[in-house]
Scaffold this motif. Structure first.
Motif, PDB file in Angstrom:
ATOM      1  N   TYR A  52       0.837  -1.086   0.015  1.00 32.72           N
ATOM      2  CA  TYR A  52      -0.098  -0.092   0.037  1.00 32.72           C
ATOM      3  C   TYR A  52       0.859   1.178   0.125  1.00 32.72           C
ATOM      4  CZ  TYR A  52      -3.402   3.649   1.590  1.00 32.72           C
ATOM      5  OH  TYR A  52      -4.123   4.558   1.522  1.00 32.72           O
ATOM      6  N   ASP A  53       1.898   1.339   0.818  1.00 35.98           N
ATOM      7  CA  ASP A  53       2.663   2.663   0.936  1.00 35.98           C
ATOM      8  C   ASP A  53       3.352   2.936  -0.282  1.00 35.98           C
ATOM      9  OD1 ASP A  53       1.690   3.156   3.541  1.00 35.98           O
ATOM     10  OD2 ASP A  53       3.358   2.084   4.438  1.00 35.98           O
ATOM     11  N   ARG A  54       4.006   1.708  -1.087  1.00 32.72           N
ATOM     12  CA  ARG A  54       4.506   1.919  -2.096  1.00 32.72           C
ATOM     13  C   ARG A  54       3.691   2.388  -3.405  1.00 32.72           C
ATOM     14  NH1 ARG A  54       5.592  -0.690  -6.468  1.00 32.72           N
ATOM     15  NH2 ARG A  54       4.608  -2.698  -5.815  1.00 32.72           N
ATOM     16  N   ALA A  55       2.633   1.803  -3.254  1.00 33.63           N
ATOM     17  CA  ALA A  55       1.613   2.213  -4.355  1.00 33.63           C
ATOM     18  C   ALA A  55       1.194   3.507  -3.922  1.00 33.63           C
ATOM     19  CB  ALA A  55       0.290   1.305  -4.225  1.00 33.63           C
ATOM     20  N   ILE A  56       0.831   4.337  -3.139  1.00 34.60           N
ATOM     21  CA  ILE A  56       0.523   5.519  -2.503  1.00 34.60           C
ATOM     22  C   ILE A  56       1.642   6.397  -3.146  1.00 34.60           C
ATOM     23  CG2 ILE A  56       0.394   7.327  -0.886  1.00 34.60           C
ATOM     24  CD1 ILE A  56      -2.200   5.722  -1.209  1.00 34.60           C
ATOM     25  N   SER A  57       2.942   6.011  -2.624  1.00 29.88           N
ATOM     26  CA  SER A  57       4.180   6.837  -3.212  1.00 29.88           C
ATOM     27  C   SER A  57       4.243   6.815  -4.627  1.00 29.88           C
ATOM     28  CB  SER A  57       5.574   6.076  -2.505  1.00 29.88           C
ATOM     29  OG  SER A  57       6.581   6.760  -2.925  1.00 29.88           O
ATOM     30  N   THR A  58       4.074   5.602  -5.459  1.00 32.16           N
ATOM     31  CA  THR A  58       4.025   5.903  -6.941  1.00 32.16           C
ATOM     32  C   THR A  58       2.988   6.693  -7.278  1.00 32.16           C
ATOM     33  OG1 THR A  58       4.832   3.511  -6.947  1.00 32.16           O
ATOM     34  CG2 THR A  58       3.767   4.375  -8.942  1.00 32.16           C
ATOM     35  N   CYS A  59       1.781   6.575  -6.885  1.00 31.44           N
ATOM     36  CA  CYS A  59       0.695   7.588  -7.442  1.00 31.44           C
ATOM     37  C   CYS A  59       0.813   8.939  -6.976  1.00 31.44           C
ATOM     38  CB  CYS A  59      -0.530   6.939  -6.741  1.00 31.44           C
ATOM     39  SG  CYS A  59      -1.097   5.522  -7.550  1.00 31.44           S
TER      40      CYS A  59
ATOM     41  N   ALA B 232      -7.444  21.025  -1.491  1.00 29.06           N
ATOM     42  CA  ALA B 232      -7.008  20.229  -2.226  1.00 29.06           C
ATOM     43  C   ALA B 232      -6.557  18.866  -1.264  1.00 29.06           C
ATOM     44  CB  ALA B 232      -5.635  20.515  -3.153  1.00 29.06           C
ATOM     45  N   ILE B 233      -6.961  17.741  -1.522  1.00 33.27           N
ATOM     46  CA  ILE B 233      -6.521  16.718  -0.745  1.00 33.27           C
ATOM     47  C   ILE B 233      -5.570  15.804  -1.508  1.00 33.27           C
ATOM     48  CG2 ILE B 233      -7.158  14.327   0.339  1.00 33.27           C
ATOM     49  CD1 ILE B 233      -8.428  16.906   1.379  1.00 33.27           C
ATOM     50  N   VAL B 234      -4.336  16.008  -1.134  1.00 33.80           N
ATOM     51  CA  VAL B 234      -3.295  15.204  -1.969  1.00 33.80           C
ATOM     52  C   VAL B 234      -2.663  13.901  -1.078  1.00 33.80           C
ATOM     53  CG1 VAL B 234      -2.587  17.325  -3.159  1.00 33.80           C
ATOM     54  CG2 VAL B 234      -1.554  16.816  -0.902  1.00 33.80           C
ATOM     55  N   LEU B 235      -2.101  13.093  -2.062  1.00 32.71           N
ATOM     56  CA  LEU B 235      -1.282  11.988  -1.342  1.00 32.71           C
ATOM     57  C   LEU B 235       0.041  12.486  -0.961  1.00 32.71           C
ATOM     58  CD1 LEU B 235      -1.653   9.528  -4.296  1.00 32.71           C
ATOM     59  CD2 LEU B 235      -2.867   9.775  -2.176  1.00 32.71           C
ATOM     60  N   ASN B 236       0.691  11.883   0.230  1.00 33.09           N
ATOM     61  CA  ASN B 236       1.905  12.045   0.795  1.00 33.09           C
ATOM     62  C   ASN B 236       2.877  12.269  -0.390  1.00 33.09           C
ATOM     63  OD1 ASN B 236       0.872  11.983   3.349  1.00 33.09           O
ATOM     64  ND2 ASN B 236       1.732   9.746   3.592  1.00 33.09           N
TER      65      ASN B 236
ATOM     66  N   GLN C 117      -1.967   1.822 -13.029  1.00 32.00           N
ATOM     67  CA  GLN C 117      -1.141   1.441 -12.486  1.00 32.00           C
ATOM     68  C   GLN C 117      -0.846  -0.109 -12.059  1.00 32.00           C
ATOM     69  OE1 GLN C 117       1.802   2.412 -10.640  1.00 32.00           O
ATOM     70  NE2 GLN C 117       1.374   3.885 -12.072  1.00 32.00           N
ATOM     71  N   SER C 118       0.287  -0.390 -12.117  1.00 28.40           N
ATOM     72  CA  SER C 118       0.776  -1.944 -12.031  1.00 28.40           C
ATOM     73  C   SER C 118       0.405  -2.052 -10.548  1.00 28.40           C
ATOM     74  CB  SER C 118       2.209  -2.277 -12.381  1.00 28.40           C
ATOM     75  OG  SER C 118       3.058  -1.287 -11.442  1.00 28.40           O
ATOM     76  N   ASP C 119       0.120  -1.241  -9.584  1.00 27.65           N
ATOM     77  CA  ASP C 119      -0.140  -1.479  -8.472  1.00 27.65           C
ATOM     78  C   ASP C 119      -1.393  -1.833  -7.991  1.00 27.65           C
ATOM     79  OD1 ASP C 119       2.490  -0.965  -7.062  1.00 27.65           O
ATOM     80  OD2 ASP C 119       2.064   1.119  -7.446  1.00 27.65           O
ATOM     81  N   GLY C 120      -2.209  -2.074  -9.075  1.00 27.22           N
ATOM     82  CA  GLY C 120      -3.650  -2.759  -9.055  1.00 27.22           C
ATOM     83  C   GLY C 120      -4.458  -1.991  -8.354  1.00 27.22           C
ATOM     84  N   GLU C 121      -5.168  -2.516  -7.277  1.00 28.12           N
ATOM     85  CA  GLU C 121      -6.415  -1.923  -6.437  1.00 28.12           C
ATOM     86  C   GLU C 121      -6.038  -0.681  -5.994  1.00 28.12           C
ATOM     87  OE1 GLU C 121      -9.554  -3.352  -6.377  1.00 28.12           O
ATOM     88  OE2 GLU C 121      -8.575  -4.462  -7.956  1.00 28.12           O
TER      89      GLU C 121
END
Length: 167
Positions: free
Chosen positions: A42-49, A128-132, A60-64
């Motif tokens: 999950y954390d890696r997927a959030i970082s990628t996104c 704005a709600i943004v990812l870390n 995304q290859s991180d899927g869900e």
């Protein structure tokens, strides 16, 4: 005024559409929370996104995680549309065109999940709600925005949940 919108829209299908989209948003957020507790990457997927625009998340290859974030951004676009429709029907600028342009620019930025006009609408605020990791992108956009002066008031999620601070 906001009271006119409430009066007007208790009788309008726009209100039902907004409610349905809000319910979809709630379910997507619950699913994202579930993924955060069960998906080891999950954390890696959030970082990628956080480095990609929302339109890129669905592939995304991180899927869900990416698909869920993409769905959230799409649902929120519907919420904003319903709010604009509500404002137009009530002849109240809930999301004025200048705020629409800024919110759209935010939502096109890497890592932005959603952006909009809070409260009763108008010209005085946007969020704005943004990812870390994506905060700097939005801050840069706001600093360089030519249509208005933006004064950021950053708020971050607390790792300990809700707490009361005394000043």
């Amino acid at each position: 005024s906001i009271s006119f919108i409430f009066y007007f829209n208790f009788k309008a299908p726009i209100w039902d559409n907004l409610g349905k989209s809000n319910d979809e948003m709630e379910e997507a957020l619950k699913y994202l929370r579930e993924l955060s507790n069960t998906y080891s990457e999950y954390d890696r997927a959030i970082s990628t996104c956080s480095n990609l625009s929302s339109d890129e998340w669905k592939n995304q290859s991180d899927g869900e995680v990416g698909k869920t974030l993409y769905n959230l951004s799409q649902i929120f676009k519907k919420v904003r549309k319903h709010l604009r429709d509500m404002g137009a029907a009530a002849d109240v600028e809930v999301e004025p065109p200048s705020q629409t342009r800024l919110a759209d620019a935010c939502m096109s930025s890497p890592g932005c999940v959603f952006a909009g006009v809070p409260g009763a609408g108008g010209y005085d605020a946007i969020y704005a709600i943004v990812l870390n990791g994506a905060e700097d992108t939005i801050k840069k956009l706001w600093r360089e925005w030519k249509e208005a002066t933006i004064l950021p008031l950053p708020v971050h999620a607390s790792p300990v949940g809700v707490r009361f601070d005394t000043f």
